[in-house]
Write a protein that holds these residues in place. Structure first.
Motif, PDB file in Angstrom:
ATOM      1  N   UNK A  12       0.835  -1.208   0.000  1.00 50.68           N
ATOM      2  CA  UNK A  12       0.000   0.000   0.000  1.00 50.68           C
ATOM      3  C   UNK A  12       0.869   1.258   0.000  1.00 50.68           C
ATOM      4  N   UNK A  13       1.887   1.282   0.836  1.00 47.45           N
ATOM      5  CA  UNK A  13       2.763   2.461   0.890  1.00 47.45           C
ATOM      6  C   UNK A  13       3.562   2.632  -0.395  1.00 47.45           C
ATOM      7  N   UNK A  14       4.068   1.533  -0.943  1.00 44.34           N
ATOM      8  CA  UNK A  14       4.849   1.618  -2.181  1.00 44.34           C
ATOM      9  C   UNK A  14       3.993   2.134  -3.332  1.00 44.34           C
ATOM     10  N   UNK A  15       2.818   1.553  -3.516  1.00 55.92           N
ATOM     11  CA  UNK A  15       1.966   2.000  -4.620  1.00 55.92           C
ATOM     12  C   UNK A  15       1.492   3.430  -4.426  1.00 55.92           C
ATOM     13  N   UNK A  16       1.199   3.807  -3.189  1.00 57.26           N
ATOM     14  CA  UNK A  16       0.842   5.197  -2.939  1.00 57.26           C
ATOM     15  C   UNK A  16       1.975   6.118  -3.377  1.00 57.26           C
ATOM     16  N   UNK A  17       3.187   5.828  -2.921  1.00 56.80           N
ATOM     17  CA  UNK A  17       4.317   6.714  -3.200  1.00 56.80           C
ATOM     18  C   UNK A  17       4.625   6.813  -4.697  1.00 56.80           C
ATOM     19  N   UNK A  18       4.754   5.678  -5.370  1.00 56.91           N
ATOM     20  CA  UNK A  18       5.145   5.748  -6.785  1.00 56.91           C
ATOM     21  C   UNK A  18       4.037   6.324  -7.658  1.00 56.91           C
ATOM     22  N   UNK A  19       2.794   6.069  -7.312  1.00 55.88           N
ATOM     23  CA  UNK A  19       1.735   6.646  -8.136  1.00 55.88           C
ATOM     24  C   UNK A  19       1.611   8.148  -7.873  1.00 55.88           C
ATOM     25  N   UNK A  20       1.858   8.580  -6.641  1.00 52.78           N
ATOM     26  CA  UNK A  20       1.777  10.000  -6.311  1.00 52.78           C
ATOM     27  C   UNK A  20       2.982  10.765  -6.851  1.00 52.78           C
ATOM     28  N   UNK A  21       4.211  10.269  -6.545  1.00 54.32           N
ATOM     29  CA  UNK A  21       5.420  11.021  -6.919  1.00 54.32           C
ATOM     30  C   UNK A  21       5.820  10.820  -8.377  1.00 54.32           C
ATOM     31  N   UNK A  22       5.810   9.599  -8.833  1.00 55.76           N
ATOM     32  CA  UNK A  22       6.280   9.343 -10.184  1.00 55.76           C
ATOM     33  C   UNK A  22       5.147   9.354 -11.202  1.00 55.76           C
ATOM     34  N   UNK A  23       3.986   8.877 -10.798  1.00 48.97           N
ATOM     35  CA  UNK A  23       2.853   8.847 -11.712  1.00 48.97           C
ATOM     36  C   UNK A  23       2.053  10.134 -11.725  1.00 48.97           C
TER      37      UNK A  23
END
Length: 164
Positions: free
Chosen positions: A111-122
């Protein structure tokens, strides 16, 4: 900052030598000889580890000899600064995910990984990123725990919720 080809070749040779050494020394506990019924359990891993170790040493030696022979040609740039930044932006969150997943469990880590990469990189809206992370974690739980009945690592959540 840039990384040169020769440095990467030597790092790769060092890493594979470490893996070979680890395999060879780890198999010593299992026995590396022959018994009346055949090879001991560590026989093949020991010799494969030695082969990997020797190949790594040969690779490092070949790199250093080529440097002496070809000089500046072997000092070509392997990665530019921008490429290093792009690789780090991919690798560092993944490394943090592994640590978090080990400490807090796969559900929290995912959950934390997908949140971070979708927010920051996506560049997703934070609310959409949170929804994606939580939705994926819930889907993991439903698929593995409920449908397939395969428990995944939950970290401290197991004790907190009294699961398993």
């Amino acid at each position: 900052m840039h990384i040169k080809r020769i440095h990467m070749e030597l790092v790769a040779a060092t890493l594979t030598a470490g893996i070979g050494l680890l395999a060879a020394t780890g198999s010593l506990d299992l026995g590396v000889g022959w018994e009346s019924s055949g090879p001991q359990p560590g026989y093949f891993p020991f010799y494969v580890g030695l082969i990997v170790l020797l190949a790594s040493v040969a690779s490092a030696a070949q790199t250093l000899f080529a440097l002496r022979r070809h000089g500046e040609k072997r000092r070509e740039i392997f990665l530019e600064a921008e490429q290093v930044r792009r690789l780090a932006s991919f690798f560092l969150p993944m490394a943090v995910f592994v640590v978090v997943a080990i400490q807090l469990g796969l559900y929290v880590g995912s959950a934390l990984y997908l949140f971070y990469v979708s927010w920051r990189q996506g560049k997703y809206h934070p609310l959409a990123a949170v929804s994606l992370g939580l939705g994926f974690a819930m889907a993991l739980y439903l698929i593995f725990e409920i449908v397939f009945q395969i428990p995944l690592h939950k970290g401290p959540l197991e004790n907190m919720f009294g699961v398993y």
